[in-house]
Design an enzyme around this catalytic site. Structure first.
Site: not given
Length: 523
Positions: A226, A256, A337
């Protein structure tokens, strides 16, 4: 330059991203009270009660879809439904069934040869994380002050941390770069619930590396990282890689990163990244005039692309990284997201179908966001994280059949998983884009400048497939240069929709493509 080696299994994988709270519930996992109704619109703070045994009980469904790897959003103990506010990195959230449920799930997935990748949230923790809570309780006397970024002068003056500002204060604070002054500690994006780790502290680095090693040794197959660019420290990620690969050399490390990730993909940090650049290009071409340009997934503008513009974007994308990296990029059309693909193209099923066919025939590891295959829609968080409807009467079965066929096609043909890539033809008039994938038994030099190198050692004879996308509103007659891929007079069969084409005078002709359709041609 580092010799780039990536996990071999990822090149053949088809991933499925699961948001654990919203995919499936099992009666075997005790549930707390005050859960939201499963089919009610999701809220920012509400829990649906999905769990890991529920996922285990749906492995038949995933296997029938053709899934060979699962990427989970965070599963560790947290007070947030998305679990990016980690409370305990060694404990699976009890609402998900705890460590025992994860053990059962992992064994069941591995028994079906399905790999499992977990979300690693190592940039920030939560207000309930032990070391942060220790500092909250003990102020300047806590031995854990160097785990985070505190205003130590404020603490020594006897002032309390402002961990729970009022809603109005929090709204003004978010994204203001003033959390250190306003809260007394640095929070990620100034979100009070997310105190940022100080990864310069040796104890913090050891803690994170120990967590990474622990779960790899537990049996997971990799980490999705992340916001890794927020830990702006190449040495940190090099050491992270060393720890993970020492535990399992075939573990997958995927970051990410929403933009060009060349810095992290040199063979010494990540294996790949979530390929949001790929997803945006697909939205822009296949969505076309139906694209909702008012939406900005990840903060990026979306604008329609013509066939030529799309082909140029693809060429640029394929030029960014080493071929070994390209083959394991996590190619996605949507995620937790961003608004869902169908919502961004205003419900256009044909756009999602064509984008999925392209995704399954393109270099890299495709990743399906849970529910896209049955037609789930949703705007930005939390709407894009709706609960999976297990009432099959609510499914788009035509769309589901398309996904299953496209995934099966990829599994059936080494050229689609590991083959080299060659741009063949684009035409803005009808909106046609054609490319080839070619698998050869061992590496061979290419005479084509745009032919991306790739081989399929041990896969047998050479295999060449031509993929044609007609994204236009009208039927078009196939007329694509063969580029010496096939001998004159070769008959090509359309593996996708049926029908035949032939190589005549160096061109592939004789097939009419309906509007908004695709063909996959093989000798």
């Amino acid at each position: 330059m580092t010799n780039i080696v990536t996990p071999d299994w990822v090149k053949d994988a088809v991933f499925y991203q699961i948001f654990p709270d919203r995919f499936a519930r099992s009666e075997r996992v005790p549930k707390p009270s005050n859960l939201e109704p499963w089919d009610a619109p999701p809220t920012i703070y509400g829990f649906k009660g999905g769990d890991l045994l529920g996922v285990a009980e749906r492995l038949d469904y995933l296997q029938e879809l053709g899934i060979t790897a699962i990427y989970f959003n965070p599963i560790f103990q947290s007070t947030a439904n998305h679990r990016y506010h980690t409370h305990d990195y060694y404990r699976v959230d009890p609402i998900l069934g705890g460590n025992e449920a994860f053990r059962e799930f992992l064994d069941a997935a591995h028994a079906r040869s399905i790999r499992v990748v977990l979300d690693g949230v190592f940039n920030h923790a939560s207000r309930g994380f032990y070391q942060f809570n220790h500092a909250l309780e003990n102020g300047p006397s806590s031995p854990y002050l160097d785990w985070f970024f505190f205003d130590e002068e404020r603490l020594r003056a006897g002032e309390r941390l402002n961990c729970y500002p009022s809603p109005d204060e929090e709204q003004c604070l978010t994204g203001s770069n003033s959390s250190l002054a306003e809260l007394g500690y640095q929070a990620w994006w100034d979100l009070p619930a997310l105190p940022k780790f100080n990864t310069d502290t040796p104890a913090v680095r050891r803690f994170i590396f120990d967590v990474a090693r622990y779960w790899i040794e537990f049996g997971i197959d990799g980490w999705r990282l992340d916001v890794p660019e927020e830990i702006d420290d190449d040495a940190f990620w090099r050491e992270f890689r060393s720890v993970v690969k020492a535990a399992n050399p075939e573990a997958y490390i995927v970051g990410e990163i929403w933009f060009n990730a060349h810095r992290w993909l040199q063979g010494d940090q990540f294996d790949a990244v979530m390929n949001y650049i790929f997803g945006r290009a697909c939205l822009s071409f296949f969505g076309g005039e139906r694209l909702d340009t008012t939406q900005r997934p990840g903060g990026y503008e979306l604008q329609p692309l013509s066939a030529v513009q799309f082909a140029d974007a693809v060429d640029h994308l394929l030029s960014l990284y080493d071929w070994e990296v390209t083959q394991v990029q996590l190619n996605l059309l949507g995620s937790h997201d961003m608004a869902r693909f169908l919502t961004l193209v205003q419900g256009d099923r044909e756009a999602l179908k064509l984008a999925t066919l392209f995704q399954m025939t393109f270099p890299g590891a495709p990743c399906v966001y849970y529910g896209d295959e049955i037609g789930m829609e949703g705007f930005d968080d939390p709407d894009c994280r709706r609960a999976f409807p297990w009432d099959e009467a609510r499914w788009d079965h035509d769309l589901l059949a398309w996904f299953r066929r496209a995934i099966a096609l990829r599994h059936a043909h080494p050229a689609l998983r590991r083959g080299r890539y060659l741009r063949l033809h684009t035409d803005d008039g009808p909106g046609v884009y054609a490319f080839a994938r070619q698998c050869v038994p061992s590496p061979q030099p290419s005479s084509f400048a745009l032919l991306r190198t790739g081989s399929c050692e041990g896969e047998g004879e050479t295999e060449t497939l031509v993929v044609v996308m007609n994204n236009g509103p009208a039927a078009c007659d196939l007329d694509v240069p063969a580029r010496d891929l096939f001998a004159e007079g070769t008959t090509l069969r359309d593996l996708w929709a049926g029908g035949q084409a032939r190589v005549i005078a160096g061109r592939i002709t004789g097939l009419t493509l309906p509007p908004r359709s695709g063909a996959v041609l093989a000798a």
